[in-house]
Design an enzyme around this catalytic site. Structure first.
Site, PDB file in Angstrom:
ATOM      1  N   ASN A  17       0.860  -1.184   0.000  1.00 21.92           N
ATOM      2  CA  ASN A  17       0.000   0.000   0.000  1.00 21.92           C
ATOM      3  C   ASN A  17       0.902   1.241   0.000  1.00 21.92           C
ATOM      4  O   ASN A  17       1.515   1.572   1.017  1.00 21.92           O
ATOM      5  CB  ASN A  17      -0.908  -0.023   1.230  1.00 21.92           C
ATOM      6  CG  ASN A  17      -1.831   1.187   1.285  1.00 21.92           C
ATOM      7  OD1 ASN A  17      -1.415   2.309   1.000  1.00 21.92           O
ATOM      8  ND2 ASN A  17      -3.073   0.963   1.655  1.00 21.92           N
ATOM      9  N   GLN A  45       5.132   5.155   6.604  1.00 22.93           N
ATOM     10  CA  GLN A  45       6.122   4.452   7.433  1.00 22.93           C
ATOM     11  C   GLN A  45       7.524   4.999   7.192  1.00 22.93           C
ATOM     12  O   GLN A  45       8.296   5.204   8.131  1.00 22.93           O
ATOM     13  CB  GLN A  45       6.098   2.959   7.110  1.00 22.93           C
ATOM     14  CG  GLN A  45       4.890   2.236   7.637  1.00 22.93           C
ATOM     15  CD  GLN A  45       5.022   1.992   9.126  1.00 22.93           C
ATOM     16  OE1 GLN A  45       5.717   1.103   9.565  1.00 22.93           O
ATOM     17  NE2 GLN A  45       4.382   2.809   9.918  1.00 22.93           N
ATOM     18  N   LYS A  66       9.256  -6.719   1.379  1.00 23.92           N
ATOM     19  CA  LYS A  66      10.267  -6.416   2.397  1.00 23.92           C
ATOM     20  C   LYS A  66       9.652  -5.413   3.374  1.00 23.92           C
ATOM     21  O   LYS A  66       8.547  -4.930   3.150  1.00 23.92           O
ATOM     22  CB  LYS A  66      11.503  -5.808   1.755  1.00 23.92           C
ATOM     23  CG  LYS A  66      12.172  -6.698   0.709  1.00 23.92           C
ATOM     24  CD  LYS A  66      13.359  -5.985   0.097  1.00 23.92           C
ATOM     25  CE  LYS A  66      14.073  -6.895  -0.897  1.00 23.92           C
ATOM     26  NZ  LYS A  66      15.270  -6.226  -1.455  1.00 23.92           N
ATOM     27  N   VAL A 102       9.235  -1.849   5.603  1.00 26.80           N
ATOM     28  CA  VAL A 102       9.475  -0.411   5.500  1.00 26.80           C
ATOM     29  C   VAL A 102       9.449   0.270   6.867  1.00 26.80           C
ATOM     30  O   VAL A 102       9.653   1.470   6.964  1.00 26.80           O
ATOM     31  CB  VAL A 102       8.444   0.281   4.576  1.00 26.80           C
ATOM     32  CG1 VAL A 102       8.675  -0.123   3.140  1.00 26.80           C
ATOM     33  CG2 VAL A 102       7.017  -0.025   5.007  1.00 26.80           C
ATOM     34  N   GLY A 103       9.197  -0.485   7.938  1.00 24.31           N
ATOM     35  CA  GLY A 103       8.977   0.147   9.233  1.00 24.31           C
ATOM     36  C   GLY A 103      10.200   0.838   9.809  1.00 24.31           C
ATOM     37  O   GLY A 103      10.086   1.909  10.404  1.00 24.31           O
ATOM     38  N   GLU A 104      11.356   0.234   9.681  1.00 23.34           N
ATOM     39  CA  GLU A 104      12.545   0.760  10.332  1.00 23.34           C
ATOM     40  C   GLU A 104      13.599   1.271   9.357  1.00 23.34           C
ATOM     41  O   GLU A 104      14.590   1.878   9.759  1.00 23.34           O
ATOM     42  CB  GLU A 104      13.142  -0.306  11.255  1.00 23.34           C
ATOM     43  CG  GLU A 104      12.248  -0.586  12.445  1.00 23.34           C
ATOM     44  CD  GLU A 104      12.495  -1.958  13.066  1.00 23.34           C
ATOM     45  OE1 GLU A 104      13.035  -2.010  14.172  1.00 23.34           O
ATOM     46  OE2 GLU A 104      12.131  -2.972  12.446  1.00 23.34           O
TER      47      GLU A 104
HETATM   48 MO1  MOS Z   1      10.763  -3.275  16.536  1.00 24.91          MO
HETATM   49  S1  MOS Z   1      12.284  -2.549  17.571  1.00 24.91           S
HETATM   50  O1  MOS Z   1      11.314  -4.287  15.463  1.00 24.91           O
HETATM   51  O2  MOS Z   1       9.334  -3.312  17.264  1.00 24.91           O
END
Ligand code: MOS
Length: 752
Positions: free
Chosen positions: A643, A650, A713, A715-717
């Protein structure tokens, strides 16, 4: 709690496939109208309120508590201390696996950090419980606290992060440094940081005999349920955890924390439902944090500016009683192609709560040090920092030799540089000023985050009316899982989004694994994909074996699911609706499960990462040393984007974390008392809109068939990893001064 109903929205029109559409959050209206239930919103009948009393000293023993004074306060029902705390079936200090963190649940009178719970007051009202806790007036036997990276002699950790080796050696770093034409030796310090989710850890616990219902935010429902079963000695099936919405987690809600268990214990003690909600300052101790680091990097380059050696050593703090080591130096393993790489970690015990996974643990801290040192290496070689990176990024992972998606990374460098307008950047620091006389600097940082997957499971159902249902105990921390995973579910079932009920956020649904490591969409998404494919296959079996079906004889592989119908691949005009197939078979519904896990063969053969490049512009007041980040532009390649609207959000969030890392975030500890003096959101600084006038995250198309069948893959971090370094490097370019400690302070830049 009523069944969760997701908001329908006119934007949820399906155009082709569901995946890839920039849908708004399906739970958006619920959120903004306050209809979305968070843990602390629950008020079961007979509810009591629990408030923690926490230690004001960092090390020692509680020798006296005025329990009688608290009990005498009107409304106070009970005071839980080590003397009357209900028994647990297992030692809360036991560590049966690396992810079983030791918790403080009133097991004795010892104090291991400031802010540790030392009693719980339970009352008819929140006010009475709060007042009761204040009346306990504890006395302590105090020992001097150990705080900071020089508190004691360092030790070598058994493992770092989620179980990585503390030291990795590849090639001969000393020889590489000796042979180098240019050498860099840089030490960088990063501070303690706290997760600071908007929603504090909260728990509403209700016992019915030995059955337990818990409303609490969780990034890992399956593990949380196992933890409760172990601690309370009850079967898994007796426990229901509901966690439909989280107001952020950032790692701090990955594992049940001591305060959450104390809420459950309090309910046990009084035999009534209990609510316990942490106050903001109570989140600076028992719920995890990012440990401070001191990192030394040594880099050698040859006359052409190619790396000859890369050494990354990190000293990190951990608690006095448990093990978690920020794997900062691991950031140097994969990104830059040095023939010799050494990474090593040392640990120092502090009288603090145990550090924990937090917003790219290791990658964020390590990247800021690595990107700073790489920038210095470029300067030493007399090269543009982007050109230097283009000359040195890995084509294969330098230590493992595994192929690396270097084309995707190259595309990020090119796309980001173009969007930012990097061309024409003067090499010399202090050579750009704006019309107001501020020093202007441009910096770049490379983003890298592993493409992980955990184990997960989902259950797919097609009902008699032809509608679908997907069940998975997934977690929406605010990232949009209710929407993105529902999109995957709809595609997997060959249905429009509106024809699929998506059930999630409860522990009695199939275990979706942990929502961490930026792996949730890949893990839960693949489980959903496989469950959907499995139920469609069962449906196809029914139809293709039945001579009354137009699909008869097509074979399972000969049909395709679309729009609630199965079509023959060789003649799409011949099709049958799901409802017709089920009706003829006399079935009320049909279901199947699907699993997700990393493919070990692919993992052994390929390096798997998400990539990016971040470009920053800063302006620095030459008299006052004040830094403003005026532009931050990132380009990221992260496989298939389920999305785009949510993924961009993110990535922007990660970049803002990077800004906070570079310029704002820091928990300040008084070394005399071990107490954090800015344990609140007024003085623990985080970026706001005014801190970043221009922010853009671009995604570079990437098809990766190796990470998983969907090519997803995380995208959060990813966004935090390049951004903090890019900002630090822009400050260096603006001022000529290399930031060596974070957040960057005015006093480090003043006197320019
Ligand atoms: Mo995270 S630090 O992968 O919630």
């Amino acid at each position: 709690m009523p069944d969760l109903r997701l908001t329908e929205n006119a934007l949820h029109q399906r155009h082709g496939s569901n995946v890839g559409q920039p849908l708004t959050r399906r739970d958006g209206v619920l959120k903004v109208t306050g209809a979305a239930p968070f843990a602390a919103d629950h008020r079961p009948p007979g509810l009591l309120h629990a408030v923690l009393a926490t230690s004001t000293v960092a090390r020692g023993r509680v020798v006296r508590l005025d329990r009688a004074a608290a009990l005498a306060h009107p409304g106070v029902v009970e005071v839980m201390t080590p003397a009357n705390r209900p028994p647990l079936a297992m030692d809360p200090d036991a560590k049966l696996n690396p992810f079983m963190f030791r918790i403080d649940v009133l097991q004795n009178d010892r104090v291991r950090y400031a802010g540790q719970p030392i009693a719980v007051v339970i009352a008819e009202t929140l006010e009475a419980a709060t007042e009761g806790a204040a009346l306990l007036a504890p006395d302590y036997e105090v020992e001097p606290p150990r705080i900071g990276l020089d508190a004691e002699a360092p030790h070598v950790p058994p493992v770092v992060g989620p179980g990585h080796p503390a030291e990795v050696r590849h090639g001969d770093v000393e020889a590489g440094l000796a042979a180098a034409a240019h050498r860099v030796d840089l030490t960088i310090e990063t501070p303690p940081q706290y997760h600071n989710a908007m929603e504090p850890h909260a728990v509403v616990a209700a016992w019915d005999g030995d059955r337990l219902t818990v409303d609490t935010p969780s990034q890992g429902l399956g593990m949380a349920r196992m933890r409760l079963a172990g601690l309370f000695g009850i079967p898994l099936d007796n426990i229901l955890i509901r966690s439909p919405f989280l107001g952020g987690g950032f790692g701090s809600k990955g594992f049940l924390t001591g305060p959450q268990i104390l809420g459950v214990l309090a309910a046990r003690l009084v035999g009534r439902p209990v609510k316990l909600v942490l106050r903001r300052e109570q989140m600076y101790g028992p719920t995890g944090h990012r440990a401070p680091t001191r990192q030394r990097l040594r880099i050698g380059t040859d006359a052409e500016g190619r790396l000859t050696a890369l050494e990354h050593r990190a000293k990190v703090a951990t608690s006095s009683f448990d093990e978690f080591y920020e794997p900062a130096a691991d950031a140097s393993h994969a990104l830059y192609a040095s023939p010799a790489i050494v990474t090593a970690h040392e640990g120092v015990r502090n009288d603090t709560g145990t550090p924990l996974f937090m917003r790219a643990p290791g990658e964020a801290t390590g990247s800021i040090a690595l990107e700073s040192a790489i920038d210095e290496a470029a300067a030493a070689a007399g090269m543009d920092p982007l050109a230097f990176r283009l000359a040195n990024y890995a084509e294969v992972e330098p230590i493992t030799g595994k192929p690396f998606s270097s084309k995707a990374l190259r595309a990020c460098y090119d796309r980001g540089a173009e969007a930012f307008g990097w061309a024409g950047r003067p090499l010399e620091p202090r050579s750009m000023r704006d019309q107001d006389g501020f020093l202007v600097g441009w910096g770049v940082g490379t983003a890298l985050f592993p493409a992980l997957m955990f184990q997960g499971e989902a259950r797919a159902v097609i009902a008699a009316d032809g509608r679908g249902r997907m069940e998975i105990g997934a977690h929406d921390m605010g990232q949009g899982a209710w929407t993105a995973l529902a999109q995957v579910a709809a595609d997997s079932l060959g249905l429009d989004l509106d024809a699929v009920e998506f059930r999630s956020g409860r522990s009695d649904l199939p275990d979706a694994g942990i929502a961490g490591g930026s792996a949730h969409t890949a893990t839960a998404g693949m489980a959903i994909h496989n469950a959907g494919a499995a139920v469609i296959a069962r449906l196809a079996d029914l139809a293709t074996a039945d001579d009354r079906s137009p699909l008869y004889g097509a074979g399972n592989a000969g049909v395709v699911a679309r729009g609630g119908r199965l079509h023959r691949r060789d003649d799409e005009s011949r099709s049958e609706a799901y409802a017709e197939i089920l009706a003829r078979a006399g079935l009320a519904e049909i279901d199947a499960r699907g699993q997700a896990a990393m493919d070990p063969a692919a993992q052994a053969a390929y390096a798997m990462h998400a990539h990016g490049a971040v470009f920053a512009e800063v302006k620095v007041d030459p008299e006052l040393g004040q830094v403003r980040c005026t532009r931050l532009v990132g380009a990221f390649a992260a496989g298939r984007i389920v999305n785009p609207r949510l993924a961009r959000s993110q990535l922007l969030g990660g970049m803002i974390w990077g800004l906070g890392f570079a310029l704002h975030e820091e928990a300040l500890t008084d070394p005399r008392t071990g107490r954090i003096v800015n344990a609140n959101l007024a003085e623990y600084r985080v970026p706001v809109n005014a801190d970043l006038p221009y922010l853009e995250a671009l995604t570079v198309p990437e098809e990766d068939r190796i990470v998983n069948a969907l090519g997803i893959k995380g995208v959060g971090e990813l966004g935090i990893t390049g951004s903090a370094g890019a900002i630090a490097n822009a400050i260096r370019h603006a001022t000529g001064i290399r930031p060596r400690r974070f957040p960057v302070r005015i006093e480090d830049l003043i006197g320019l």
